[in-house]
Motif scaffolding. Structure first.
Motif, PDB file in Angstrom:
ATOM      1  N   UNK A   1     -18.421  34.156  -1.468  1.00  0.00           N
ATOM      2  CA  UNK A   1     -17.009  34.200  -1.850  1.00  0.00           C
ATOM      3  C   UNK A   1     -16.803  33.700  -3.277  1.00  0.00           C
ATOM      4  N   UNK A   2     -17.514  32.649  -3.676  1.00  0.00           N
ATOM      5  CA  UNK A   2     -17.415  32.130  -5.042  1.00  0.00           C
ATOM      6  C   UNK A   2     -17.846  33.189  -6.051  1.00  0.00           C
ATOM      7  N   UNK A   3     -18.864  33.973  -5.693  1.00  0.00           N
ATOM      8  CA  UNK A   3     -19.281  35.069  -6.569  1.00  0.00           C
ATOM      9  C   UNK A   3     -18.144  36.076  -6.758  1.00  0.00           C
ATOM     10  N   UNK A   4     -17.379  36.326  -5.680  1.00  0.00           N
ATOM     11  CA  UNK A   4     -16.231  37.235  -5.789  1.00  0.00           C
ATOM     12  C   UNK A   4     -15.146  36.633  -6.694  1.00  0.00           C
ATOM     13  N   UNK A  56      -7.251  33.324  -5.616  1.00  0.00           N
ATOM     14  CA  UNK A  56      -7.821  32.074  -6.121  1.00  0.00           C
ATOM     15  C   UNK A  56      -8.068  32.181  -7.621  1.00  0.00           C
ATOM     16  N   UNK A  57      -8.579  33.338  -8.066  1.00  0.00           N
ATOM     17  CA  UNK A  57      -8.821  33.547  -9.490  1.00  0.00           C
ATOM     18  C   UNK A  57      -7.519  33.430 -10.281  1.00  0.00           C
ATOM     19  N   UNK A  58      -6.448  34.006  -9.730  1.00  0.00           N
ATOM     20  CA  UNK A  58      -5.150  33.925 -10.411  1.00  0.00           C
ATOM     21  C   UNK A  58      -4.654  32.481 -10.462  1.00  0.00           C
ATOM     22  N   UNK A  59      -4.889  31.735  -9.394  1.00  0.00           N
ATOM     23  CA  UNK A  59      -4.485  30.328  -9.378  1.00  0.00           C
ATOM     24  C   UNK A  59      -5.289  29.526 -10.399  1.00  0.00           C
ATOM     25  N   UNK A  88     -13.698  38.253 -10.115  1.00  0.00           N
ATOM     26  CA  UNK A  88     -12.273  38.455 -10.401  1.00  0.00           C
ATOM     27  C   UNK A  88     -11.881  37.804 -11.720  1.00  0.00           C
ATOM     28  N   UNK A  89     -12.437  36.620 -11.984  1.00  0.00           N
ATOM     29  CA  UNK A  89     -12.154  35.945 -13.251  1.00  0.00           C
ATOM     30  C   UNK A  89     -12.700  36.742 -14.432  1.00  0.00           C
ATOM     31  N   UNK A  90     -13.894  37.306 -14.253  1.00  0.00           N
ATOM     32  CA  UNK A  90     -14.530  38.071 -15.329  1.00  0.00           C
ATOM     33  C   UNK A  90     -13.701  39.286 -15.725  1.00  0.00           C
ATOM     34  N   UNK A  91     -12.936  39.825 -14.766  1.00  0.00           N
ATOM     35  CA  UNK A  91     -12.082  40.973 -15.070  1.00  0.00           C
ATOM     36  C   UNK A  91     -10.861  40.567 -15.897  1.00  0.00           C
ATOM     37  N   UNK A  92     -10.519  39.275 -15.839  1.00  0.00           N
ATOM     38  CA  UNK A  92      -9.286  38.833 -16.478  1.00  0.00           C
ATOM     39  C   UNK A  92      -9.513  38.088 -17.786  1.00  0.00           C
ATOM     40  N   UNK A  93     -10.675  37.481 -17.960  1.00  0.00           N
ATOM     41  CA  UNK A  93     -10.944  36.705 -19.178  1.00  0.00           C
ATOM     42  C   UNK A  93     -12.292  37.104 -19.753  1.00  0.00           C
TER      43      UNK A  93
END
Length: 525
Positions: free
Chosen positions: A361-364, A319-322, A368-373
């Motif tokens: 799940x939203x926290x996850x 979801x984060x990638x999407x 995941x987003x925090x790792x990418x941006x």
């Protein structure tokens, strides 16, 4: 209890009637008539339990009248009274079912004794019949209870078809489970929709739903219906149009009880041993139906059940990638699949439980987003949680999450644009021009620039007016032109040199760009 007296002599009839009414016997009604014809009319309409009749009556005798009473299909107690002591009359009256025979003139005491004796006989038979009826009812209840326990055992535990099971199936008239394909249907309600109602009232609603379903299933045979350990209803049926069955139950319950029942349907099974599997699948489908207010009939085959445990862990990353890709359709798809899987979790039985799962799940996803941006998004979850707690239905919760993820998507794309776009695009062009003969892709160039491919794609289009692939193709075709005119390389060698490994594809692409084939261009057509 009712009694009828048939006597053609007026004084005698009136005397017998008065004796009966003064006897103290609690008759509801005492009918008194002069002819057999009148008597037959009263008997047919009122069915008196005791008939006291004279033998010799005008036009039709009392005994002939008793012959006609047989056609009414009930068995009253008959006492025959006559002034003739002829044994033949007595014998025939007994053959016709008379329980006693009285000779005229009868004494008052004798008459009361005879009628009282017959009255007691009727009462005893009534009590006995009630006892037998109750015993039969208890026996039926016991039989049904044993049958339900047997079927429930088949649902709860995987059972091999052994000889003793085969015999029990025959005893309960369930042998069709051996020979027919079947489905399991689970039927219940969403108790969250009955807040404020007492448990006993909810149970009454469930009982009423069961009665409606049981009545409906009489038309869809062979079938069997039982109460599950969860106090809802389970139907096993070999009827081939199971969706029609479920829709019929749903519509009639809604019509008569004003309740939208939740219905889960297993896939069609073709072996007896699969009953427990079908039961578990129907339960899972029921769980989705209970939580999903927009669709209360759910087949297990419609449930997303393709992801393994490893994929469950990765779904937040997908979801984060999407979100990073700006792919709204993928976000919605993954969100739907995630929520379906959460609804199947053992800990989720109501919308509030699902809200907790979705919040975790939203926290996850945020993690995941925090790792990418490199951006601050932690202020969203608590605000989201407060809204999620107020969502009355699964549809409301899903819409809330969709809006939240769309907001995240917009925030990421808005805040992560490169600060020097011209410099970034110039650098991208140089990479393309240097590596056009290799496997150059939007992703590979974005990786070299250390930016997200979505941002590179949008920035490239904005700054150059053409998309990344068009620019790459343009560079390659220009190089092909130079090689075709300035070298003796074969056409397939030129194609490979500029990054195309299939000469036919290169030929089509070249002609599309130049309106000439590579060969025509080389020879200057």
């Amino acid at each position: 209890m009712k009694i009828i007296v048939i006597e053609d002599e007026v004084d005698i009839l009136k005397g017998i009637q008065e004796v009966i009414e003064q006897s103290g016997l609690p008759f509801e009604q005492v009918f008194a008539v002069h002819t057999a014809e009148e008597a037959l009319t009263v008997i047919e309409q009122c069915r008196p339990e005791i008939i006291l009749t004279d033998i010799l009556l005008p036009e039709m005798s009392g005994l002939d009248m008793l012959e006609s009473v047989k056609a009414f299909g009930y068995q009253p107690k008959v006492v025959v009274i006559s002034s003739y002591s002829n044994f033949m009359y007595a014998q025939r009256s007994i053959q016709l079912g008379a329980v006693d025979y009285i000779l005229k003139p009868a004494q008052k005491e004798e008459l009361i004794e005879k009628i009282g004796s017959v009255y007691d006989m009727v009462q005893r038979e009534r009590i006995s019949a009630d006892q037998i009826k109750n015993q039969m009812a208890y026996a039926r209840l016991g039989t049904e209870a044993l049958k339900e326990k047997f079927v429930l055992g088949l649902c709860m535990h995987k059972t091999a078809l052994q000889e003793h099971i085969h015999h029990r199936l025959q005893v309960w008239d369930l042998q069709w489970l051996e020979t027919h394909s079947y489905v399991v249907i689970s039927l219940s309600i969403n108790k969250d929709e009955f807040r404020g109602k007492e448990d006993k009232d909810i149970n009454l609603d469930l009982f009423a739903i069961g009665n409606i379903a049981e009545d409906i299933m009489m038309s869809y045979q062979p079938s069997v219906m039982i109460r599950s350990i969860h106090h809802d209803w389970v139907i096993l049926t070999a009827w081939e149009q199971e969706q029609d069955v479920a829709q019929d139950i749903h519509d009639r319950v809604l019509k008569y009880q004003k309740i939208k029942p939740a219905i889960g349907i297993s896939p069609r099974m073709h072996s007896f041993q699969a009953i427990s599997v079908a039961y578990e699948q129907a339960r899972k489908a029921l769980k989705i139906a209970i939580l999903n207010s927009s669709n209360r009939i759910v087949s297990y085959s419609d449930i997303t059940d393709r992801m393994d445990e490893e994929n469950d862990v990765r779904i937040s990353q997908w979801v984060a990638e999407a979100v990073l890709d700006g792919d709204d359709e993928a976000v919605r798809r993954w969100l739907g699949e995630a929520m379906e899987r959460f609804m199947l979790d053992r800990d989720v039985s109501k919308t509030g439980d699902l809200s907790i799962k979705c919040f975790e799940w939203i926290l996850e996803v945020h993690s995941s987003l925090a790792e990418k941006v490199d951006m601050e998004i932690s202020h969203f979850p608590m605000e989201l949680w407060e809204k999620a707690e107020r969502c009355p239905t699964v549809d409301d919760l899903k819409l809330l999450l969709q809006e939240h993820l769309s907001e995240l998507m917009k925030l990421v794309l808005d805040q992560q644009q490169p600060s020097h776009p011209n410099y970034m695009i110039d650098k991208a062009k140089r990479i393309i021009e240097a590596k056009y003969g290799e496997e150059v892709t939007l992703q590979s160039v974005a990786d070299e620039l250390n930016i997200h491919p979505v941002w590179l794609s949008r920035l490239f289009k904005k700054e150059t007016g053409q998309n990344f692939l068009d620019y790459l193709t343009e560079i390659r075709i220009e190089q092909a032109k130079q090689l075709l005119r300035g070298t003796n390389l074969k056409i397939y060698e030129i194609a490979e040199k500029i990054g195309y490994h299939e000469i036919q594809y290169f030929g089509k692409l070249f002609k599309k760009r130049t309106n000439m084939t590579p060969k025509e261009f080389r020879y200057g057509k």
